[in-house]
Write an enzyme that holds these catalytic residues in place. Structure first.
Site, PDB file in Angstrom:
ATOM      1  N   TYR A  27      18.233  68.954  24.434  1.00  0.00           N
ATOM      2  CA  TYR A  27      19.462  68.700  25.179  1.00  0.00           C
ATOM      3  C   TYR A  27      19.513  69.648  26.364  1.00  0.00           C
ATOM      4  CZ  TYR A  27      22.746  65.190  23.708  1.00  0.00           C
ATOM      5  OH  TYR A  27      23.379  63.997  23.531  1.00  0.00           O
ATOM      6  N   GLU A  43      22.155  69.429  29.177  1.00  0.00           N
ATOM      7  CA  GLU A  43      23.253  69.075  30.089  1.00  0.00           C
ATOM      8  C   GLU A  43      23.478  70.196  31.095  1.00  0.00           C
ATOM      9  OE1 GLU A  43      26.770  67.723  28.074  1.00  0.00           O
ATOM     10  OE2 GLU A  43      25.608  66.407  26.789  1.00  0.00           O
ATOM     11  N   ASP A  66      20.364  52.158  48.873  1.00  0.00           N
ATOM     12  CA  ASP A  66      19.720  52.002  47.564  1.00  0.00           C
ATOM     13  C   ASP A  66      18.304  51.503  47.840  1.00  0.00           C
ATOM     14  OD1 ASP A  66      18.776  51.187  45.119  1.00  0.00           O
ATOM     15  OD2 ASP A  66      20.576  50.059  44.561  1.00  0.00           O
ATOM     16  N   THR A 107      15.173  53.819  42.101  1.00  0.00           N
ATOM     17  CA  THR A 107      14.508  53.863  40.811  1.00  0.00           C
ATOM     18  C   THR A 107      13.206  54.624  41.042  1.00  0.00           C
ATOM     19  OG1 THR A 107      13.268  51.850  41.258  1.00  0.00           O
ATOM     20  CG2 THR A 107      15.361  51.579  40.105  1.00  0.00           C
ATOM     21  N   LYS A 137       9.513  51.347  40.343  1.00  0.00           N
ATOM     22  CA  LYS A 137       9.127  50.130  41.067  1.00  0.00           C
ATOM     23  C   LYS A 137       7.975  50.483  42.013  1.00  0.00           C
ATOM     24  CE  LYS A 137      13.653  48.095  40.199  1.00  0.00           C
ATOM     25  NZ  LYS A 137      14.892  47.532  40.763  1.00  0.00           N
ATOM     26  N   ARG A 179      10.004  54.913  34.156  1.00  0.00           N
ATOM     27  CA  ARG A 179      11.266  54.177  34.255  1.00  0.00           C
ATOM     28  C   ARG A 179      12.403  55.186  34.410  1.00  0.00           C
ATOM     29  NH1 ARG A 179      12.478  49.248  33.757  1.00  0.00           N
ATOM     30  NH2 ARG A 179      10.242  48.912  33.688  1.00  0.00           N
TER      31      ARG A 179
HETATM   32  C1  LIG Z   1      16.187  47.483  40.196  1.00  0.00           C
HETATM   33  C2  LIG Z   1      17.357  47.861  41.012  1.00  0.00           C
HETATM   34  C3  LIG Z   1      18.409  48.631  40.480  1.00  0.00           C
HETATM   35  C4  LIG Z   1      18.548  48.916  39.006  1.00  0.00           C
HETATM   36  O1  LIG Z   1      17.563  49.673  38.450  1.00  0.00           O
HETATM   37  P1  LIG Z   1      17.518  49.863  36.850  1.00  0.00           P
HETATM   38  O2  LIG Z   1      16.548  50.973  36.670  1.00  0.00           O
HETATM   39  O3  LIG Z   1      17.082  48.573  36.280  1.00  0.00           O
HETATM   40  O4  LIG Z   1      18.895  50.257  36.403  1.00  0.00           O
HETATM   41  C5  LIG Z   1      19.418  49.034  41.327  1.00  0.00           C
HETATM   42  N1  LIG Z   1      19.411  48.700  42.635  1.00  0.00           N
HETATM   43  C6  LIG Z   1      18.434  47.950  43.179  1.00  0.00           C
HETATM   44  C7  LIG Z   1      18.490  47.601  44.629  1.00  0.00           C
HETATM   45  C8  LIG Z   1      17.382  47.488  42.381  1.00  0.00           C
HETATM   46  O5  LIG Z   1      16.441  46.712  42.917  1.00  0.00           O
END
Ligand SMILES: *Cc1c(COP(=O)(O)O)cnc(C)c1O
Length: 479
Positions: free
Chosen positions: A65, A67, A242, A271, A274, A280
């Protein structure tokens, strides 16, 4: 470099240890590798993390943990977690040229929630505390607290519409962001499919959002973040990007200048799994003035951090700082463009007519199909994609009219532009030979379709032949 057999030995030993407790889990893990090796994966949001990244996740960091933040924990004994969290943040700052990095978010959704609440805390909560001359929320009177909670729940966000490629977490009702914010969206120009910055500016002037969000999961073009920042500034909005999908292209310096979000946005979320090719998870980058609020992500939004995943983020970000990652990022885009050109040459219709990132959207209505029919037919032929809306989609968000394809995963395997042309041929063959089906009453079905089994088998064989030349995890032998 690790020694040639180290990776095989590591994974084989791990499976042996797991098999002794629950053999079905060990078998499922081994089967997953076999399945991934055989699949022609064009899912734009997926990739293959390195063995070092995967191995960094399977250890006793998971037991801890932690935090709080580096050096300021609510638990004792976090010195080793501090080491990996600080390393991951340092690699992130260096890689992206960011003032501050917060590497605790468990996923992209969580990173966005941390960002939204950091902005709300900075722009709504902090001024309210100041007005009430309170140091923190527990010092507010019941009446002031009630008023603040209403104010927090009454803020505005402007983001990209879902059918134009925006994400559910950018203020849409099925997601918590849509319940938190009063949301409006900007779309794309119906004629070109491109973002119309004048329209975005107009929407911002009318709506006066607290937060302007850019970023997407299904838009095949670059976004000019300098212009978006100017629009945000003109209405006093915080500018958030994002970059969940295209972080690897930013890291690999494919997106620079006006197209690199980091120098232009107040806050950037992503993320890590990707195009960035890490474990992940999620991450937030921000300007210094938001750093303190972002670091409150846990416990404001997040549960305890995942130290094993932060360790893997540090490994993956170290990999992304090596020169060969820039080469990888360039190849992702070259492959996406070769795939797009191959499809266009064979008569396919693409949203915006092509791509300048890692993904493309095929408008399958030109083949007389829905996205759902196309997705299933391609899967029958061994090609893994996902259906996706197109702008002003006539078939709605469930059946859709598009197929999204992306190249980060196949580029990791080593496939190049020549293979992309072959894949374009396979996709076109399947889509042009698939016929839409009918319901029992004779009306057209949005789900049923017919594809000759011989065609599906032939394409499937060609797809696996293509992959045999590009083994996945060539250093890992489980036999
Ligand atoms: C994939 C994605 C997310 C979410 O990611 P997770 O790890 O699945 O929660 C958020 N914003 C955009 C633009 C994404 O493509």
């Amino acid at each position: 470099m690790s020694s040639p057999n180290a990776e095989s030995t590591a994974f084989r030993s791990a499976l042996e240890v797991i098999r002794a407790v629950e053999p079905r889990v060990a078998d499922a893990i081994a089967a997953e590798l076999a399945d991934q090796r055989e699949s022609l994966k064009l899912i734009a949001s997926e990739n293959y993390a390195s063995p070092a990244t995967l191995l960094a996740m399977g250890n006793w960091f998971s037991d801890k943990y932690a935090e709080g933040t580096v050096g300021r924990r609510f638990y004792a004994g976090c010195q080793n977690v501090d080491t990996v969290e600080a390393l991951a943040a340092e690699h992130a700052r260096e890689l992206f040229g960011a003032a501050h990095a917060y590497v605790q978010p468990h996923s992209g959704i969580d990173a966005n929630l941390v960002a939204f609440w950091a902005v709300l805390a900075d722009r709504v909560e902090a001024p309210a505390l100041k007005r009430a001359q309170a140091r923190q929320v527990n010092d507010l009177t019941e009446a002031d607290w009630f008023a603040l909670r209403r104010e927090l729940g009454n803020q505005r966000m402007l983001g990209m519409s879902l059918d134009a490629g925006g994400h559910l977490t950018h203020g849409f009702r099925p997601n918590i962001s849509g319940k938190m914010f009063d949301q409006r969206s900007y779309g794309t120009d119906p004629a070109t499919g491109l973002i119309d910055y004048d329209k975005v500016a107009e929407a911002a002037r009318e709506f006066k959002p607290l937060i302007l969000v850019a970023g997407y999961s299904a838009y095949p073009r670059k976004v000019n973040f300098r212009i978006m920042r100017e629009i945000a500034d003109s209405v006093g909005a915080t500018f958030m990007v994002d970059m969940a999908h295209f972080a690897g292209l930013v890291a690999g310096k494919v997106f620079t200048g006006d197209f690199d979000p980091v120098p232009h946005a107040h806050i950037v979320t992503t993320t890590t799994h990707k195009s960035l090719r890490g474990p992940r998870g999620g991450m937030v980058l921000c300007q210094p003035e938001l750093a303190e609020q972002v670091d409150r992500g846990c416990p404001m939004v997040l549960g305890g951090p995942l130290p094993h995943v932060m360790a893997a983020k540090a490994v993956a970000l170290a990999e992304a700082r090596r020169p060969d990652f820039a080469d990888y990022a360039q190849r992702i885009v070259a492959n996406a463009q070769a795939l797009a050109e191959g499809l266009l040459r064979r008569g396919a219709t693409l949203v915006t007519g092509g791509t300048d990132n890692h993904l493309a959207i095929i408008d399958v209505t030109s083949y007389g199909l829905t996205g759902r029919q196309a997705e299933q037919a391609l899967l029958d032929a061994g090609i893994v994609t996902n259906r996706n809306s197109v702008p002003q989609d006539p078939n709605g968000a469930w059946y859709t009219s598009g197929i999204r394809i992306g190249t980060p995963a196949l580029t990791t395997r080593g496939l190049g532009t020549a293979e992309m042309d072959t894949i374009a041929e396979l996709i076109h063959t399947v889509l042009s030979q698939t016929r839409p089906g009918a319901n029992a009453d004779g009306t057209p079905s949005k789900a049923k379709y017919a594809l000759d089994a011989a065609v599906a088998d032939k394409v499937s064989r060609q797809a696996s032949e293509l992959l045999t030349g590009f083994p996945l995890y060539p250093t890992v032998d489980l036999t």
